[in-house]
Write an enzyme that holds these catalytic residues in place. Structure first.
Site, mmCIF file in Angstrom:
data_model
loop_
_atom_site.group_PDB
_atom_site.id
_atom_site.type_symbol
_atom_site.label_atom_id
_atom_site.label_comp_id
_atom_site.label_asym_id
_atom_site.label_seq_id
_atom_site.Cartn_x
_atom_site.Cartn_y
_atom_site.Cartn_z
ATOM 1 N N ARG A 197 35.424 15.295 44.308
ATOM 2 C CA ARG A 197 34.585 16.268 44.805
ATOM 3 C C ARG A 197 33.154 16.091 44.313
ATOM 4 O O ARG A 197 32.802 15.522 43.594
ATOM 5 C CB ARG A 197 35.151 17.556 43.556
ATOM 6 C CG ARG A 197 34.131 18.781 43.660
ATOM 7 C CD ARG A 197 34.885 19.999 43.140
ATOM 8 N NE ARG A 197 35.008 19.985 41.817
ATOM 9 C CZ ARG A 197 35.864 21.078 40.937
ATOM 10 N NH1 ARG A 197 35.983 21.878 41.705
ATOM 11 N NH2 ARG A 197 36.047 20.860 39.932
ATOM 12 N N LYS A 232 40.564 26.754 44.930
ATOM 13 C CA LYS A 232 40.462 28.332 44.750
ATOM 14 C C LYS A 232 38.971 28.505 45.529
ATOM 15 O O LYS A 232 38.958 29.365 46.065
ATOM 16 C CB LYS A 232 40.165 28.673 43.286
ATOM 17 C CG LYS A 232 41.700 28.392 42.752
ATOM 18 C CD LYS A 232 41.801 28.896 41.395
ATOM 19 C CE LYS A 232 40.823 28.419 40.309
ATOM 20 N NZ LYS A 232 41.263 26.669 40.013
HETATM 21 P P1 AP5 Z 1 36.077 26.512 37.266
HETATM 22 O O1 AP5 Z 1 34.851 26.319 37.733
HETATM 23 O O2 AP5 Z 1 36.782 27.897 37.608
HETATM 24 O O3 AP5 Z 1 37.112 25.364 37.462
HETATM 25 P P2 AP5 Z 1 38.705 25.435 37.823
HETATM 26 O O4 AP5 Z 1 39.386 26.413 37.209
HETATM 27 O O5 AP5 Z 1 39.025 24.056 36.984
HETATM 28 O O6 AP5 Z 1 38.718 25.076 39.244
HETATM 29 P P3 AP5 Z 1 37.807 24.174 39.998
HETATM 30 O O7 AP5 Z 1 36.556 24.634 40.238
HETATM 31 O O8 AP5 Z 1 37.754 22.926 39.353
HETATM 32 O O9 AP5 Z 1 38.793 24.039 41.279
HETATM 33 P P4 AP5 Z 1 39.091 24.935 42.534
HETATM 34 O O10 AP5 Z 1 40.491 25.237 42.548
HETATM 35 O O11 AP5 Z 1 38.173 25.823 42.719
HETATM 36 O O12 AP5 Z 1 39.040 23.670 43.762
HETATM 37 P P5 AP5 Z 1 37.851 23.314 44.810
HETATM 38 O O13 AP5 Z 1 37.931 24.415 45.990
HETATM 39 O O14 AP5 Z 1 36.495 23.330 44.105
HETATM 40 O O15 AP5 Z 1 36.126 26.745 35.834
HETATM 41 C C1 AP5 Z 1 35.352 25.503 35.080
HETATM 42 C C2 AP5 Z 1 35.357 25.837 33.432
HETATM 43 O O16 AP5 Z 1 34.470 27.183 33.292
HETATM 44 C C3 AP5 Z 1 36.535 25.942 32.854
HETATM 45 O O17 AP5 Z 1 37.113 24.797 32.565
HETATM 46 C C4 AP5 Z 1 36.450 26.928 31.624
HETATM 47 O O18 AP5 Z 1 35.895 26.255 30.430
HETATM 48 C C5 AP5 Z 1 35.369 27.739 32.045
HETATM 49 N N1 AP5 Z 1 35.854 28.997 32.800
HETATM 50 C C6 AP5 Z 1 35.672 29.603 34.079
HETATM 51 N N2 AP5 Z 1 36.262 30.704 34.317
HETATM 52 C C7 AP5 Z 1 36.872 30.958 33.164
HETATM 53 C C8 AP5 Z 1 37.823 32.138 32.506
HETATM 54 N N3 AP5 Z 1 38.099 33.125 33.724
HETATM 55 N N4 AP5 Z 1 38.054 32.368 31.271
HETATM 56 C C9 AP5 Z 1 37.549 31.497 30.544
HETATM 57 N N5 AP5 Z 1 36.955 30.111 30.886
HETATM 58 C C10 AP5 Z 1 36.564 30.070 32.038
HETATM 59 O O19 AP5 Z 1 38.349 21.989 45.357
HETATM 60 C C11 AP5 Z 1 38.580 20.928 44.645
HETATM 61 C C12 AP5 Z 1 38.313 19.662 45.602
HETATM 62 O O20 AP5 Z 1 39.239 19.309 46.416
HETATM 63 C C13 AP5 Z 1 36.957 19.561 46.355
HETATM 64 O O21 AP5 Z 1 36.338 18.503 46.621
HETATM 65 C C14 AP5 Z 1 37.394 20.255 47.736
HETATM 66 O O22 AP5 Z 1 36.401 19.673 48.570
HETATM 67 C C15 AP5 Z 1 38.704 19.579 47.681
HETATM 68 N N6 AP5 Z 1 39.838 20.247 48.380
HETATM 69 C C16 AP5 Z 1 40.124 21.755 48.334
HETATM 70 N N7 AP5 Z 1 41.117 22.018 49.209
HETATM 71 C C17 AP5 Z 1 41.622 20.969 49.835
HETATM 72 C C18 AP5 Z 1 42.591 20.691 50.459
HETATM 73 N N8 AP5 Z 1 43.415 21.528 51.114
HETATM 74 N N9 AP5 Z 1 42.739 19.513 51.004
HETATM 75 C C19 AP5 Z 1 42.118 18.218 50.671
HETATM 76 N N10 AP5 Z 1 40.913 18.654 49.649
HETATM 77 C C20 AP5 Z 1 40.613 19.866 49.462
HETATM 78 MG MG MG Z 2 36.010 26.317 41.825
#
Ligand code: AP5
Ligand code: MG
Ligand code: ZN
Length: 224
Positions: A133, A19
């Protein structure tokens, strides 16, 4: 198809689906503002605010921060002028209550969600992505040790800051985040499907492939 601003998008998807990575690219491509609730919490934590201290308790366990706190934070953030052209909501909403609250706050501004791309990723891919990551301590830019490596190991391409691992990317916490996603967040798929806003994108593909698929699918809806 109408393309009048503001154009608001909601990215739905499990942790690690990409995302944040896709939102950052769409931000520059579409001229919209990425608002990540997770980033807002981490910013608060860095600035030692009361909100940050509260959020940390939940983030460290991989649980959701309570709805009322999260909704108030986002509602406040989207009032700023940089959101006027539209917002890419990244990680918000994450519960049905948050989704309904978002619809209400946008309706008060005379706007609405235009499209909700769902990044569909398998559990194995998610775990591989989260464990590899790395994020910039200074500007928050996101990397992966294999799939999106920085030019110099451990150093941010954008600002030269130090790269680190997110504390909630530990294997036990990742498992709980996935569980919380399936239990509390995945009902949003049905919520946006019922409103005819959902588009599914295969997020198991490489970053660039996902980006092209997203742009094509979003473009078809918003007429760009
Ligand atoms: P948040 O920071 O939103 O974490 P998340 O939803 O768990 O999502 P991530 O940021 O871990 O993943 P992402 O989908 O953004 O992936 P990314 O692009 O980084 O939330 C953290 C915490 O905050 C929650 O657990 C909660 O406690 C709280 N919170 C947040 N919002 C909330 C809400 N609305 N309500 C309540 N609590 C809330 O990519 C991941 C990795 O993969 C990176 O290393 C990237 O380089 C790699 N990557 C990405 N795409 C690809 C691809 N296509 N191929 C290969 N590698 C890839
Ligand atoms: Mg994220
Ligand atoms: Zn940086």
């Amino acid at each position: 198809m109408a393309s009048a601003y503001p154009i608001h998008l909601v990215l739905v998807g499990p942790p690690g689906a990409g995302k944040g990575t896709q939102a950052a690219m769409l931000e520059s491509q579409l001229g919209l503002k990425q608002i990540s609730s997770g980033d807002l919490f981490r910013e608060n934590l860095k600035n030692h605010t009361e909100l940050g201290q509260l959020a940390k308790i939940y983030i460290d366990r991989g649980d959701l921060v309570p709805d009322n706190v999260t909704i108030a934070m986002v509602e406040d953030r989207i009032q700023r002028p940089d959101c006027a052209r539209g917002v890419i909501f990244d990680g918000f909403p994450r519960t049905l209550e948050q989704a309904r609250a978002l619809d209400e706050m946008l309706a008060l501004q005379g706007s609405e969600i235009r499209v909700a791309p769902a990044l569909v990723a398998s559990d194995e891919v998610i775990i591989d992505r989260l464990t590899g990551r790395r994020v910039c301590r200074n500007c928050g830019a996101v990397y992966h040790v294999c799939y999106n490596a920085p030019k110099v190991d451990g150093v941010c391409d954008v600002c030269g800051g130090e790269l680190c691992q997110r504390s909630d990317d530990l294997p036990e916490t990742v498992r709980n985040r996935l569980y919380v996603y399936y239990k509390q967040t995945s009902p949003l798929i049905g919520y946006y499907y019922a409103k005819d806003l959902l588009i599914r994108v295969d997020a198991d593909q490489p970053i660039e492939t996902v980006k092209q698929a997203m742009l094509q699918a979003i473009g078809a809806v918003i007429g760009k």
